[in-house]
Motif scaffolding. Structure first.
Motif, PDB file in Angstrom:
ATOM      1  N   LYS A 102       0.830  -1.207   0.000  1.00 47.91           N
ATOM      2  CA  LYS A 102       0.000   0.000   0.000  1.00 47.91           C
ATOM      3  C   LYS A 102       0.865   1.258   0.000  1.00 47.91           C
ATOM      4  N   LEU A 103       1.875   1.297   0.871  1.00 48.02           N
ATOM      5  CA  LEU A 103       2.741   2.475   0.949  1.00 48.02           C
ATOM      6  C   LEU A 103       3.535   2.647  -0.338  1.00 48.02           C
ATOM      7  N   TRP A 104       4.050   1.549  -0.880  1.00 48.47           N
ATOM      8  CA  TRP A 104       4.830   1.645  -2.117  1.00 48.47           C
ATOM      9  C   TRP A 104       3.969   2.188  -3.262  1.00 48.47           C
ATOM     10  N   THR A 105       2.756   1.700  -3.352  1.00 48.62           N
ATOM     11  CA  THR A 105       1.844   2.170  -4.405  1.00 48.62           C
ATOM     12  C   THR A 105       1.568   3.659  -4.244  1.00 48.62           C
ATOM     13  N   GLU A 106       1.408   4.101  -3.000  1.00 51.28           N
ATOM     14  CA  GLU A 106       1.157   5.524  -2.746  1.00 51.28           C
ATOM     15  C   GLU A 106       2.360   6.380  -3.143  1.00 51.28           C
ATOM     16  N   LEU A 107       3.570   5.897  -2.862  1.00 53.66           N
ATOM     17  CA  LEU A 107       4.769   6.660  -3.223  1.00 53.66           C
ATOM     18  C   LEU A 107       4.927   6.760  -4.735  1.00 53.66           C
ATOM     19  N   VAL A 108       4.678   5.660  -5.429  1.00 55.99           N
ATOM     20  CA  VAL A 108       4.771   5.685  -6.893  1.00 55.99           C
ATOM     21  C   VAL A 108       3.749   6.662  -7.465  1.00 55.99           C
ATOM     22  N   GLN A 109       2.522   6.625  -6.947  1.00 57.42           N
ATOM     23  CA  GLN A 109       1.488   7.532  -7.438  1.00 57.42           C
ATOM     24  C   GLN A 109       1.839   8.981  -7.125  1.00 57.42           C
ATOM     25  N   LEU A 110       2.426   9.201  -5.963  1.00 60.64           N
ATOM     26  CA  LEU A 110       2.848  10.551  -5.587  1.00 60.64           C
ATOM     27  C   LEU A 110       3.846  11.104  -6.598  1.00 60.64           C
ATOM     28  N   LEU A 111       4.784  10.271  -7.028  1.00 65.58           N
ATOM     29  CA  LEU A 111       5.774  10.714  -8.005  1.00 65.58           C
ATOM     30  C   LEU A 111       5.146  10.915  -9.382  1.00 65.58           C
ATOM     31  N   ARG A 112       4.144  10.122  -9.710  1.00 63.42           N
ATOM     32  CA  ARG A 112       3.445  10.343 -10.986  1.00 63.42           C
ATOM     33  C   ARG A 112       2.691  11.677 -10.954  1.00 63.42           C
TER      34      ARG A 112
END
Length: 447
Positions: free
Chosen positions: A97-107
């Motif tokens: 969940k956290l990794w997905t949020e970080l990737v989306q944040l960078l997108r």
């Protein structure tokens, strides 16, 4: 398009995870682990606004809300992985969940910057994995050689480079000493110092913050057998000494009247070069009690500041040439004859970085206009830990900004397991801040 953000990885404990885990089988070792994890909360103050701070566990919400308000931060998010561990990078990658949020944040925020406490193997994995996600981000603190940070952070690596520089630059001075492959070599060197009436120091190659350092004075030992027995007892009693190189040096008697005898200069190195961020002092009471790290007006006398920063610039250029990128500090000891000796560099953010960033938030970028700031990361305030709301309430009258002025105390970290907190006291000058420090201790300790 959203504005660029800074994503800060507070991998403070991760940088020392091997040493911490090896010593974690004792109560003292467990307390050290809890404290290192709590120190990650200082990352809230790094850089400026518009940031995401990734910590091993959540910073108390009341502390975030209060400090955001008084420093004018409007866009600071704190996230942490589901599982608590010394290895923050591994836990971040393992938390889907956290990794997905970080990737989306960078997108959503292309061009944002990743910035760690230390450039660790785990952080390298995060960088490489994010690049595989095809997101747009930058890392200013990425060495051109992935091994150079750990080499320069070691006592042996530092000493090797300083010896090379001291030949070319007399401004760079280090204590007499040697890199030792065995315990007997280190003991022999200390014995040679004793024969000259001098004191010695033995350092573990990967020690940190005084952990893995022993001071040896000839007057403390009646004979060689007693010296050897003492060294064996210390080195056998802590895993920090297990394996690896040892460094044996002459002990430099410090002039405590000059920046506590141990000033430090921090630098930042990127692909454009190096620059000094600030210099600071160790604040010691007349009785020898360590009071904290002092930054700002009068922390280092001008005549010493020029000498320290000349040496630091020489080292900064060399580290740049070697491919190091990121923060590092250079610690000195000022001898009783006024000579500054370089004793180590720490290739990471340091215990003064958050003080520097608080100073910028309070006083602005022009250091000549700064007041004085004093930090303490390990104030024990009682027998049992209490929550952030209670600690803020106890300190209310002393919290920054007192009466709307640039004075007061900012609580920087709260250990959620032990009755320990950190703070930065702010005022016009050192005398005022030392008075404020006494007040905050009375407020929290009841004395």
């Amino acid at each position: 398009m959203s504005p660029e953000k800074t994503i800060i990885f507070a991998n403070t404990a991760e940088a020392f995870k091997d040493q911490l885990l090896e010593s974690g089988n004792t109560d003292e070792g467990q307390a050290r682990i809890r404290h290192e994890l709590a120190l990650s909360q200082r990352a809230f103050f790094w850089e400026k606004d518009h940031k995401v701070v990734v910590t091993p566990y959540g910073i108390p919400e009341a502390l975030i809300n209060h400090n955001s308000q008084v420093l004018g931060f409007q866009d600071v998010i704190n996230v942490s992985p589901r599982e608590l561990s010394l290895d923050l990078s591994a836990q971040v990658q393992g938390d889907i969940k956290l990794w997905t949020e970080l990737v989306q944040l960078l997108r959503d925020n292309p061009g944002s910057k990743l910035s760690p406490y230390a450039y660790t193997p785990g952080f390298i994995q995060i960088i490489n994995r994010l690049r595989g996600e095809n997101v747009n981000f930058q890392v200013s603190e990425e060495p051109t050689d992935p091994n150079i940070a750990s080499f320069l952070d070691s006592k042996a690596g530092f000493r090797q480079i300083m010896i090379e520089l001291s030949v070319l630059h007399p401004e760079v001075k280090i204590p007499a000493g040697q890199i030792c492959s065995t315990r007997s070599e280190a003991i022999d060197f200390v014995q040679s110092l004793f024969a000259q009436g001098k004191a010695g120091v033995i350092k573990a190659n990967m020690g940190e913050s005084g952990w893995g350092t022993i001071f040896l004075k000839p007057e403390d030992f009646s004979d060689v057998a007693e010296l050897n027995s003492h060294i064996d007892r210390v080195l056998d009693g802590d895993n920090i000494w297990r394996g690896g190189l040892l460094i044996a040096e002459e002990y430099i008697h410090p002039d405590l009247s000059v920046s506590g005898g141990s000033p430090s200069t921090e630098l930042y190195v990127d692909n454009q070069g190096h620059r000094i961020t600030y210099s600071c002092e160790q604040v010691v009471s007349p009785s020898g009690e360590f009071l904290g790290v002092g930054v700002g007006a009068g922390s280092v006398k001008p005549e010493f500041l020029t000498t320290l920063e000349t040496a630091a610039n020489i080292v900064g250029q060399r580290y740049y040439d070697l491919g190091y990128r990121g923060f590092f500090d250079m610690d000195f000891v000022i001898s009783t004859d006024g000579t500054p000796y370089a004793v180590e560099t720490n290739t990471r953010r340091t215990g003064g970085t958050h003080v520097y960033d608080i100073a910028r938030a309070v006083f602005g970028e022009q250091q000549s206009l700064w007041g004085y700031l004093l930090s303490q990361d390990s104030l024990r305030y009682g027998d049992q830990a209490v929550n952030a709301e209670e600690l803020l309430a106890r300190s209310q009258k002393l919290l920054y900004p007192m009466n709307g002025s640039k004075r007061g105390v900012i609580i920087t970290l709260i250990n959620t397991s032990d009755p320990v907190l950190g703070y930065v006291a702010i005022g016009d000058d050192k005398a005022e801040v030392l008075r404020l420090q006494k007040q905050i201790k009375r407020s929290l300790l009841g004395k």
